[in-house]
Design an enzyme around this catalytic site. Structure first.
Site, PDB file in Angstrom:
ATOM      1  N   GLU A 212       0.821  -1.210   0.000  1.00 33.72           N
ATOM      2  CA  GLU A 212       0.000   0.000   0.000  1.00 33.72           C
ATOM      3  C   GLU A 212       0.856   1.261   0.000  1.00 33.72           C
ATOM      4  OE1 GLU A 212      -3.751  -1.635   2.620  1.00 33.72           O
ATOM      5  OE2 GLU A 212      -2.001  -0.858   3.669  1.00 33.72           O
TER       6      GLU A 212
ATOM      7  N   ASP B  12      -7.855  -4.774   9.412  1.00 34.83           N
ATOM      8  CA  ASP B  12      -7.378  -3.568   8.735  1.00 34.83           C
ATOM      9  C   ASP B  12      -7.248  -3.729   7.234  1.00 34.83           C
ATOM     10  OD1 ASP B  12      -5.292  -5.269   8.676  1.00 34.83           O
ATOM     11  OD2 ASP B  12      -3.854  -3.940   9.632  1.00 34.83           O
TER      12      ASP B  12
ATOM     13  N   ARG C 101       3.609   4.566  16.018  1.00 34.53           N
ATOM     14  CA  ARG C 101       2.492   5.477  15.745  1.00 34.53           C
ATOM     15  C   ARG C 101       1.144   4.773  15.888  1.00 34.53           C
ATOM     16  NH1 ARG C 101      -0.800   3.312  11.909  1.00 34.53           N
ATOM     17  NH2 ARG C 101      -0.470   3.915   9.747  1.00 34.53           N
TER      18      ARG C 101
END
Lengths: 351, 351
Positions: free
Chosen positions: B65, B236, B121
């Site tokens: 991605e 996800d 993150r």
């Protein structure tokens, strides 16, 4: 203490300096000829590729684009910007880098500069298209727009088609002088011209590669005679074109990937029923390229991800066994893949 | 001869080793807390960002991605793969790297490893969301799935919320033992559990971070009491979920970017009229987060480009004046921007 990263963590990287060394090692015209062949081979297996229009982030100053594609085994993407105002700041209008990755694992295989490589692949693509579309025996080309792409175009057309005379024109005479000086050293016959009109006289191939982000009209209909091939590479984003639409009405137009070209190419000016032919179909023998000597052919080139795929893959082949790359510690590679945190902790203890 | 590239040609690069050095230099919990604050600050100016669902290239084995975004001044993108079978081959399920670029010129500002940074993150985003959604005074969390993300989740929840007890469960006891060993050293109270049911007993925060690419049912409705916050981060991508839809019927669900979450998140199982709330609206005070102690809140997290933007920008700030980076000769920078060819020729003459 330094913990040496494992082999899996390392990604080969071709810097600008190494790209220049590699190109000189092979020879620039050989690179252009081989790239044209690689790109043609990949166009021939067009259906094997995942194709998508590039993903652009547009701003007032320009655009930043990501251009991904994949043949199911290898994935590539290119990061490329286009900022026409950069030149005034002493910066490149177009800079780029690209990546090759392994589809079954998603691991990167190669990171490479692509500012130079894009210039090379763009010229190689033009020459590959001209091989199918330009009049037989073309010897003279005009280049309108004598910026960063100009010399690469001239050498690619010589390497692939045998062009021996290049006629140059740019609004800025300094750009023409730069290109002329660079190209004289190559043995090509060079004519610096005072107008577009003068440049295209006697040329069988007319290449437009200007950089203004505007609906410009570099060529108008009355300038274009019959039996020429137009290679339009400067109209390559929304709101940026180079040709008067009347030229397109007389020409047979060939494109890379229609969903992208309708947005970015010369044909953005045309009604949606304007006929176009996909270049890969010509290469595959499914469609005619040049049909007769009087025909005007137009390659409405905007640059497509498969050309970058071919180019990065070519570089990967060429650097094998050489020192034209360095290795980057880019992939975290813990001994146990689930123990990313443990790798971090141990690095702290070791330091 | 070596021609030194000009300053403009050089892009700072943070390798895996340097990222680990930087994180230890700052302290991992400080990094997680600061990242949570940076991400929250960027969610607060949600409207300023160019937003687009990530561009995925799917194969049998996984997905590659590209996740771009921009706030008009700074552009970022991340390359990330997701290959659940990689672990069996001794490879990371997820690897990543990212880039920051200057919007006005399109020039890259920073290239960085992001396998570690993504783990950080992701955990920081979970903790930031939990700050708005978890029951007041949460002290105990369950983590179902003890892979690469597990320890980062635990430390982020401690750093941001003050969690002091972590209950672990994984189908594979080896994964739990790995996480337990890593986390014991941090002073957290750790309970290794024999089932999901046991792990979630008494937990105010339930984090699911499993890696199977399947419609899995890690949690069923009967397991979930009132007054908990579920942090679902393992569902996800299309075809990959972790929660039984009945849980979603009882929960208030918060998401990052709806067009992406509808494709990739837990809500891909739900009808299109299922109500969701964008997390940024909670942070901005435009929508309610947790309304009452008995409510079940669900953060259906899939990971969004703005979180990467915040993280890369944070790293750029933190490496200033340090030696936690090296410089890569990545941008071709001729003296005259139009003279790319001349630069190539001169490099050949000099070598």
């Amino acid at each position: 203490m330094h913990i040496a990263p494992s082999k899996l963590a390392l990604v080969p990287f071709v810097s600008v300096e190494n790209m220049m060394r590699l190109v000189h090692h092979i020879g620039v015209e050989t690179v252009l000829r081989e790239l044209a062949n690689e790109i043609e081979a990949d166009f021939l297996r067009w259906a094997a590729f995942d194709k998508t229009p590039r993903v652009g982030s547009h701003s007032e100053d320009g655009v930043i684009e990501l251009m991904p594609t994949s043949d199911g085994q290898i994935y590539s993407f290119k990061y490329v910007n286009g900022h026409p105002q950069n030149m005034k700041r002493g910066l490149q209008t177009v800079t780029a880098f690209g990546l090759l990755a392994d589809v079954p694992t998603g691991y990167p295989l190669l990171l490479t500069e692509m500012t130079l490589l894009t210039a090379l692949r763009t010229a190689a693509t033009s020459a590959m298209a001209a091989r199918h579309l330009a009049p037989a025996g073309s010897k003279t080309m005009a280049i309108i727009g004598n910026g960063a792409q100009c010399e690469f175009q001239a050498l690619a057309m010589r390497a692939v088609l045998g062009i021996d005379h290049v006629k140059l024109y740019d609004l800025d005479p300094k750009a023409t002088r730069k290109a002329e000086a660079n190209l004289r050293a190559t043995g090509l016959k060079i004519s610096a011209c005072a107008s577009s009109q003068e440049a295209i006289e006697g040329a069988q191939i007319i290449t437009t590669c200007t950089a203004d982000k505007a609906y410009a009209t570099i060529l108008t209909d009355n300038m274009i005679g019959t039996g020429v091939h137009i290679n339009a590479i400067g109209g390559d984003c929304p709101g940026k074109t180079e040709l008067h639409p009347d030229i397109l009405m007389r020409a047979d137009t060939f494109v890379e990937y229609p969903p992208q070209t309708w947005i970015e190419g010369e044909i953005q000016q045309m009604p949606k029923d304007y006929p176009i032919t996909e270049l890969w179909r010509v290469i595959a023998g499914e469609a005619k390229g040049r049909k007769d000597p009087d025909q005007i052919t137009l390659f409405d080139s905007v640059g497509f991800a498969i050309e970058d795929f071919s180019a990065i893959r070519y570089i990967r082949e060429k650097i094998r066994g050489t020192d034209f790359y360095q290795e980057l510690d880019m992939i975290a590679d813990p001994d146990d893949p689930r123990d990313l945190f443990g790798m971090l902790v141990r690095a702290g203890e070791a330091s």
